[in-house]
Design a protein around this motif. Structure first.
Motif, short mmCIF file in Angstrom:
data_model
loop_
_atom_site.label_atom_id
_atom_site.label_comp_id
_atom_site.label_asym_id
_atom_site.label_seq_id
_atom_site.Cartn_x
_atom_site.Cartn_y
_atom_site.Cartn_z
N GLN A 1 0.82 -1.22 0.00
CA GLN A 1 0.00 0.00 0.00
C GLN A 1 0.85 1.27 0.00
O GLN A 1 0.56 2.23 -0.75
CB GLN A 1 -0.95 0.00 1.20
CG GLN A 1 -2.05 -1.06 1.14
CD GLN A 1 -1.58 -2.43 1.63
OE1 GLN A 1 -0.41 -2.61 1.97
NE2 GLN A 1 -2.50 -3.38 1.66
N ALA A 2 1.90 1.32 0.82
CA ALA A 2 2.74 2.53 0.89
C ALA A 2 3.41 2.80 -0.45
O ALA A 2 3.50 3.94 -0.90
CB ALA A 2 3.78 2.37 2.00
N LEU A 3 3.89 1.74 -1.08
CA LEU A 3 4.53 1.88 -2.39
C LEU A 3 3.53 2.36 -3.43
O LEU A 3 3.83 3.27 -4.22
CB LEU A 3 5.13 0.53 -2.81
CG LEU A 3 5.74 0.45 -4.20
CD1 LEU A 3 6.93 1.39 -4.33
CD2 LEU A 3 6.17 -0.99 -4.51
N GLN A 4 2.32 1.80 -3.46
CA GLN A 4 1.32 2.18 -4.45
C GLN A 4 0.84 3.62 -4.24
O GLN A 4 0.58 4.34 -5.20
CB GLN A 4 0.16 1.19 -4.41
CG GLN A 4 0.54 -0.19 -4.95
CD GLN A 4 -0.52 -1.25 -4.72
OE1 GLN A 4 -1.36 -1.13 -3.83
NE2 GLN A 4 -0.48 -2.31 -5.53
N LYS A 5 0.73 4.06 -2.97
CA LYS A 5 0.35 5.45 -2.71
C LYS A 5 1.41 6.41 -3.22
O LYS A 5 1.10 7.46 -3.81
CB LYS A 5 0.14 5.65 -1.20
CG LYS A 5 -1.17 5.13 -0.67
CD LYS A 5 -1.33 5.46 0.81
CE LYS A 5 -2.66 4.97 1.34
NZ LYS A 5 -2.82 5.28 2.78
N THR A 6 2.68 6.09 -2.99
CA THR A 6 3.75 6.95 -3.47
C THR A 6 3.79 6.97 -4.99
O THR A 6 3.98 8.02 -5.61
CB THR A 6 5.10 6.48 -2.91
OG1 THR A 6 5.08 6.62 -1.49
CG2 THR A 6 6.25 7.30 -3.48
N TRP A 7 3.58 5.81 -5.61
CA TRP A 7 3.56 5.72 -7.07
C TRP A 7 2.48 6.65 -7.62
O TRP A 7 2.70 7.41 -8.56
CB TRP A 7 3.30 4.29 -7.50
CG TRP A 7 3.75 3.95 -8.89
CD1 TRP A 7 3.57 4.71 -10.01
CD2 TRP A 7 4.48 2.80 -9.31
NE1 TRP A 7 4.10 4.08 -11.10
CE2 TRP A 7 4.68 2.91 -10.70
CE3 TRP A 7 4.95 1.68 -8.66
CZ2 TRP A 7 5.33 1.93 -11.44
CZ3 TRP A 7 5.61 0.71 -9.39
CH2 TRP A 7 5.81 0.84 -10.76
N ALA A 8 1.28 6.62 -7.03
CA ALA A 8 0.19 7.50 -7.47
C ALA A 8 0.54 8.96 -7.24
O ALA A 8 0.24 9.84 -8.06
CB ALA A 8 -1.10 7.13 -6.74
N ALA A 9 1.20 9.25 -6.11
CA ALA A 9 1.54 10.63 -5.77
C ALA A 9 2.60 11.22 -6.69
O ALA A 9 2.69 12.44 -6.84
CB ALA A 9 2.02 10.72 -4.32
#
Length: 289
Positions: A238-246
């Motif tokens: 989740q943390a990786l995917q949130k950063t990717w989106a950001a």
């Protein structure tokens, strides 16, 4: 970038019944079609092709309801060669055929015209560095898998689990350059980022240009260039995917860089035994905007 996306939306409206010249527009705006499509899909939540289809059928539906033209004329005016092709496209968006809508007035699924606005909230900490890398290679085991935006990708999980433990250790011993450690590499991504579209996943390590590669490994040649490296930490993935989106919603709109074609790389620096949490680096190939 926000201005370029809004001009792209305007171009869609002007040429709803025609093929879009996204490449020409990107060049006129000083960016690339690859970056423009990637940013559109990231910010709009849908591929450009899907947005065009929805807008075309929204405008066509208004003509169907008005009843001033026969269905074939409406079909041709919106870029379709037959009533049948138009009907299939219409049903795919609205769930019913144009004849049903003309008779009953609906139901209709409307796609409003998009308008992009930049709101940088800083809700996702962006621990970022820029790195210039010479030519290197990514060597490992490849598989074709579907793109999944949220949660664990079971196809990638299955691919990694099928490798024996000694193969992970062998790969790790082969790596001799940055990014370090075992790497999760995604290549050949659809620029529109469509959920379910296929990409090449490589469970790999990075090798210097002249390092010999065993014959049983798949290889991606990576040209020299600059990389934006984003460090993430927390629940995985989740943390990786949130950063990717950001990177699309916050970092790229606020910085003079754009994506360039090339693999995206995730290096796992630390992780819990059950992989519930991890500290990672996301490597994205960039160039001056």
């Amino acid at each position: 970038m926000i201005s370029a996306l809004n001009q792209l939306v305007d171009l869609v409206e002007e040429h709803l019944a025609e093929e879009l010249d996204v490449h020409g527009l990107a060049g006129a705006l000083g960016t690339t079609e690859y970056h423009l499509r990637r940013m559109f899909s990231s910010l709009a939540g849908m591929p450009l092709s899907e947005y065009v289809r929805r807008r075309r059928m929204t405008v066509a539906a208004a003509a169907v309801v008005r009843g001033e033209e026969d269905l074939l004329s409406i079909a041709v005016r919106h870029g379709y060669g037959s009533s049948e092709a138009f009907g299939r496209a219409f049903r795919a968006v609205h769930g019913v055929g144009p004849g049903d809508v003309r008779r009953d007035g609906g139901p209709l699924r409307t796609q409003p015209q998009l308008r992009f606005r930049l709101t940088v909230e800083g809700s996702i900490p962006m621990d970022t560095r820029l790195v210039d890398r010479p030519v290197f290679r990514l060597a490992g085991h490849a598989a074709r898998v579907p793109l999944i935006h949220q949660g664990v990708n079971p196809h990638i999980q299955e691919h990694i689990a099928a490798l024996p433990q000694e193969e992970h250790l062998r790969l790790k011993a082969l790596g001799d350059t940055e990014p370090e450690g075992l790497l999760q590499v995604c290549d050949d991504l659809d620029p529109d980022g469509r959920e379910g579209s296929e990409l090449t996943y490589l469970h790999a390590v990075a090798l210097a240009r002249d390092t010999p590669v065993p014959d049983d490994l798949d290889v991606i040649e990576v040209p020299a260039g600059r990389w934006a490296v984003f460090r993430t930490s927390g629940p995985h993935p989740q943390a990786l995917q949130k950063t990717w989106a950001a990177t699309a919603t916050e970092w790229f709109p606020a910085h003079p860089w754009r994506l360039r074609p090339g693999p995206s790389i995730v290096a796992v620096l630390e992780r819990a035994d059950d992989f519930s949490t991890a500290t990672c680096e996301l490597w994205l190939p960039v160039e001056p905007a």
